[in-house]
Design a protein around this motif. Structure first.
Motif, PDB file in Angstrom:
ATOM      1  N   THR A  26       0.813  -1.210   0.000  1.00  0.00           N
ATOM      2  CA  THR A  26       0.000   0.000   0.000  1.00  0.00           C
ATOM      3  C   THR A  26       0.853   1.269   0.000  1.00  0.00           C
ATOM      4  OG1 THR A  26      -1.644  -1.225   1.258  1.00  0.00           O
ATOM      5  CG2 THR A  26      -1.922   1.141   1.174  1.00  0.00           C
ATOM      6  N   ILE A  27       2.042   1.207   0.575  1.00  0.00           N
ATOM      7  CA  ILE A  27       2.890   2.392   0.739  1.00  0.00           C
ATOM      8  C   ILE A  27       3.227   3.104  -0.573  1.00  0.00           C
ATOM      9  CG2 ILE A  27       5.176   3.189   1.510  1.00  0.00           C
ATOM     10  CD1 ILE A  27       4.918   1.117   3.794  1.00  0.00           C
ATOM     11  N   PRO A  28       3.658   2.395  -1.644  1.00  0.00           N
ATOM     12  CA  PRO A  28       3.989   3.125  -2.879  1.00  0.00           C
ATOM     13  C   PRO A  28       2.819   3.912  -3.463  1.00  0.00           C
ATOM     14  CG  PRO A  28       4.863   0.897  -2.977  1.00  0.00           C
ATOM     15  CD  PRO A  28       4.002   0.981  -1.747  1.00  0.00           C
ATOM     16  N   ALA A  29       1.594   3.419  -3.297  1.00  0.00           N
ATOM     17  CA  ALA A  29       0.428   4.129  -3.826  1.00  0.00           C
ATOM     18  C   ALA A  29       0.215   5.454  -3.102  1.00  0.00           C
ATOM     19  CB  ALA A  29      -0.816   3.244  -3.705  1.00  0.00           C
ATOM     20  N   PHE A  30       0.724   5.584  -1.892  1.00  0.00           N
ATOM     21  CA  PHE A  30       0.590   6.815  -1.124  1.00  0.00           C
ATOM     22  C   PHE A  30       1.350   7.967  -1.791  1.00  0.00           C
ATOM     23  CE2 PHE A  30       1.955   9.653   2.352  1.00  0.00           C
ATOM     24  CZ  PHE A  30       0.714  10.034   2.814  1.00  0.00           C
ATOM     25  N   SER A  34      -2.071  11.219  -7.455  1.00  0.00           N
ATOM     26  CA  SER A  34      -3.491  11.208  -7.117  1.00  0.00           C
ATOM     27  C   SER A  34      -3.714  10.322  -5.882  1.00  0.00           C
ATOM     28  CB  SER A  34      -4.286  10.666  -8.311  1.00  0.00           C
ATOM     29  OG  SER A  34      -5.628  10.536  -7.979  1.00  0.00           O
ATOM     30  N   ILE A  35      -4.704  10.669  -5.097  1.00  0.00           N
ATOM     31  CA  ILE A  35      -4.999   9.920  -3.872  1.00  0.00           C
ATOM     32  C   ILE A  35      -5.867   8.692  -4.149  1.00  0.00           C
ATOM     33  CG2 ILE A  35      -7.072  11.207  -3.236  1.00  0.00           C
ATOM     34  CD1 ILE A  35      -4.441  10.219  -0.704  1.00  0.00           C
ATOM     35  N   GLU A  36      -6.544   8.659  -5.315  1.00  0.00           N
ATOM     36  CA  GLU A  36      -7.472   7.569  -5.609  1.00  0.00           C
ATOM     37  C   GLU A  36      -6.808   6.180  -5.601  1.00  0.00           C
ATOM     38  OE1 GLU A  36      -7.493  10.378  -7.519  1.00  0.00           O
ATOM     39  OE2 GLU A  36      -9.397  11.231  -6.868  1.00  0.00           O
ATOM     40  N   SER A  43      -8.238   0.429   0.826  1.00  0.00           N
ATOM     41  CA  SER A  43      -9.553  -0.133   1.160  1.00  0.00           C
ATOM     42  C   SER A  43      -9.577  -1.642   0.979  1.00  0.00           C
ATOM     43  CB  SER A  43     -10.641   0.498   0.287  1.00  0.00           C
ATOM     44  OG  SER A  43     -10.697   1.877   0.501  1.00  0.00           O
ATOM     45  N   ILE A  44      -9.048  -2.116  -0.135  1.00  0.00           N
ATOM     46  CA  ILE A  44      -9.022  -3.560  -0.405  1.00  0.00           C
ATOM     47  C   ILE A  44      -8.137  -4.274   0.614  1.00  0.00           C
ATOM     48  CG2 ILE A  44      -8.281  -5.330  -2.054  1.00  0.00           C
ATOM     49  CD1 ILE A  44      -9.100  -3.276  -4.269  1.00  0.00           C
ATOM     50  N   HIS A  45      -6.950  -3.742   0.837  1.00  0.00           N
ATOM     51  CA  HIS A  45      -6.028  -4.374   1.793  1.00  0.00           C
ATOM     52  C   HIS A  45      -6.586  -4.340   3.217  1.00  0.00           C
ATOM     53  CE1 HIS A  45      -2.341  -3.862  -1.037  1.00  0.00           C
ATOM     54  NE2 HIS A  45      -3.266  -4.661  -1.514  1.00  0.00           N
ATOM     55  N   PHE A  46      -7.229  -3.244   3.571  1.00  0.00           N
ATOM     56  CA  PHE A  46      -7.830  -3.129   4.901  1.00  0.00           C
ATOM     57  C   PHE A  46      -8.900  -4.195   5.106  1.00  0.00           C
ATOM     58  CE2 PHE A  46     -11.046  -1.386   7.801  1.00  0.00           C
ATOM     59  CZ  PHE A  46     -10.257  -1.200   8.928  1.00  0.00           C
ATOM     60  N   LEU A  47      -9.745  -4.407   4.086  1.00  0.00           N
ATOM     61  CA  LEU A  47     -10.800  -5.418   4.190  1.00  0.00           C
ATOM     62  C   LEU A  47     -10.205  -6.827   4.319  1.00  0.00           C
ATOM     63  CD1 LEU A  47     -13.429  -4.084   1.637  1.00  0.00           C
ATOM     64  CD2 LEU A  47     -13.568  -4.085   4.132  1.00  0.00           C
ATOM     65  N   VAL A  48      -9.149  -7.119   3.570  1.00  0.00           N
ATOM     66  CA  VAL A  48      -8.495  -8.433   3.662  1.00  0.00           C
ATOM     67  C   VAL A  48      -7.881  -8.615   5.050  1.00  0.00           C
ATOM     68  CG1 VAL A  48      -6.599  -9.852   2.776  1.00  0.00           C
ATOM     69  CG2 VAL A  48      -8.086  -8.636   1.180  1.00  0.00           C
ATOM     70  N   ILE A  49      -7.227  -7.586   5.564  1.00  0.00           N
ATOM     71  CA  ILE A  49      -6.607  -7.669   6.897  1.00  0.00           C
ATOM     72  C   ILE A  49      -7.676  -7.861   7.977  1.00  0.00           C
ATOM     73  CG2 ILE A  49      -5.372  -6.308   8.641  1.00  0.00           C
ATOM     74  CD1 ILE A  49      -3.711  -5.155   6.250  1.00  0.00           C
ATOM     75  N   VAL A  50      -8.770  -7.132   7.900  1.00  0.00           N
ATOM     76  CA  VAL A  50      -9.859  -7.285   8.876  1.00  0.00           C
ATOM     77  C   VAL A  50     -10.426  -8.705   8.800  1.00  0.00           C
ATOM     78  CG1 VAL A  50     -12.232  -6.568   9.419  1.00  0.00           C
ATOM     79  CG2 VAL A  50     -10.455  -4.857   9.041  1.00  0.00           C
ATOM     80  N   PHE A  51     -10.581  -9.231   7.590  1.00  0.00           N
ATOM     81  CA  PHE A  51     -11.087 -10.592   7.407  1.00  0.00           C
ATOM     82  C   PHE A  51     -10.139 -11.616   8.050  1.00  0.00           C
ATOM     83  CE2 PHE A  51     -11.379 -14.514   4.871  1.00  0.00           C
ATOM     84  CZ  PHE A  51     -12.715 -14.827   5.086  1.00  0.00           C
ATOM     85  N   LEU A  52      -8.834 -11.462   7.842  1.00  0.00           N
ATOM     86  CA  LEU A  52      -7.856 -12.386   8.432  1.00  0.00           C
ATOM     87  C   LEU A  52      -7.875 -12.332   9.961  1.00  0.00           C
ATOM     88  CD1 LEU A  52      -4.795 -11.931   6.042  1.00  0.00           C
ATOM     89  CD2 LEU A  52      -6.289 -13.929   6.226  1.00  0.00           C
ATOM     90  N   ILE A  53      -7.928 -11.128  10.502  1.00  0.00           N
ATOM     91  CA  ILE A  53      -7.971 -10.975  11.959  1.00  0.00           C
ATOM     92  C   ILE A  53      -9.269 -11.561  12.516  1.00  0.00           C
ATOM     93  CG2 ILE A  53      -8.093  -9.286  13.836  1.00  0.00           C
ATOM     94  CD1 ILE A  53      -6.133  -7.556  12.155  1.00  0.00           C
TER      95      ILE A  53
END
Length: 148
Positions: A26-30, A34-36, A43-53
Motif C-alpha cells: 500500500t505504501i507506494p500508492a501513497f 493522485s490519492i485515488e 480499502s481492499i487491503h484493509f478489508l483483507v486484513i480485517v477478514f484475516l484478523i
C-alpha cells in the motif's frame, strides 16, 4: 463447552506475513500524484486484513447438548454428534477435506453422516474427543495423536 482452535507457529507467521506484505504494498500508492490509487488499494487491503484478523480471533468449537457448533470468521456450522462416525488425527499442511475451520496443521478430521467431513484443530484434542465420545460412544478413532 467451548474449545478454542490451536494455532500453529507456521500459521501465525503466515498471517503476520500476509498483513505486513499487504501494508507494504500500500505504501507506494501513497506517493502517487493522485490519492485515488492509494484509497482503492488501502480499502481492499484493509478489508483483507480485517477478514484475516476476524478469522484468527473467532475460530472455535462449541459442544452444546448433542450438537457440535463450529465458527471461523463469517463461516459457521453445526454437526449432530450422534451422526459422527469417525475422528482421525491429521498432521500436515495438505488436508483432504473441503471445510477447514482450523488454525493449525495438527488437528482432527471428523467424518459424519455418510460422506461429510470437516477438519478442525481444538487446543485440547484429548478432552474434545472424550467429550464427543461421552455423547456418542460409537465414534471410531483413527491414527495416533501428533506429539510436539
Amino acid at each position: 463447552m467451548i474449545f478454542k482452535s490451536a494455532v500453529s507457529k507456521l500459521n501465525k507467521y503466515i498471517y503476520v506475513g500476509v498483513i505486513v506484505f499487504l501494508l507494504l504494498l500500500t505504501i507506494p500508492a501513497f506517493f502517487e500524484d493522485s490519492i485515488e490509487p492509494f484509497l482503492a488499494l488501502f480499502s481492499i487491503h484493509f478489508l483483507v486484513i480485517v477478514f484475516l484478523i476476524w478469522m484468527y480471533k473467532t475460530t472455535f468449537y462449541k459442544i452444546e447438548n448433542t450438537i457440535l457448533f463450529w465458527k471461523s470468521g463469517p463461516f459457521y456450522g453445526k454437526i449432530e454428534i450422534t451422526k459422527i462416525n469417525k475422528i482421525e488425527y491429521h498432521s500436515g499442511i495438505i488436508v483432504p477435506t473441503i471445510w477447514k475451520p482450523a488454525l493449525s496443521h495438527n488437528g482432527l478430521i471428523i467424518t459424519y453422516n455418510k460422506y461429510d467431513d470437516i477438519y478442525i484443530s481444538p487446543e485440547k484434542q484429548d478432552k474434545f474427543i472424550a467429550t464427543l465420545q461421552a455423547l456418542n460412544p460409537n465414534i471410531t478413532i483413527k491414527n495416533t495423536p501428533y506429539v510436539e
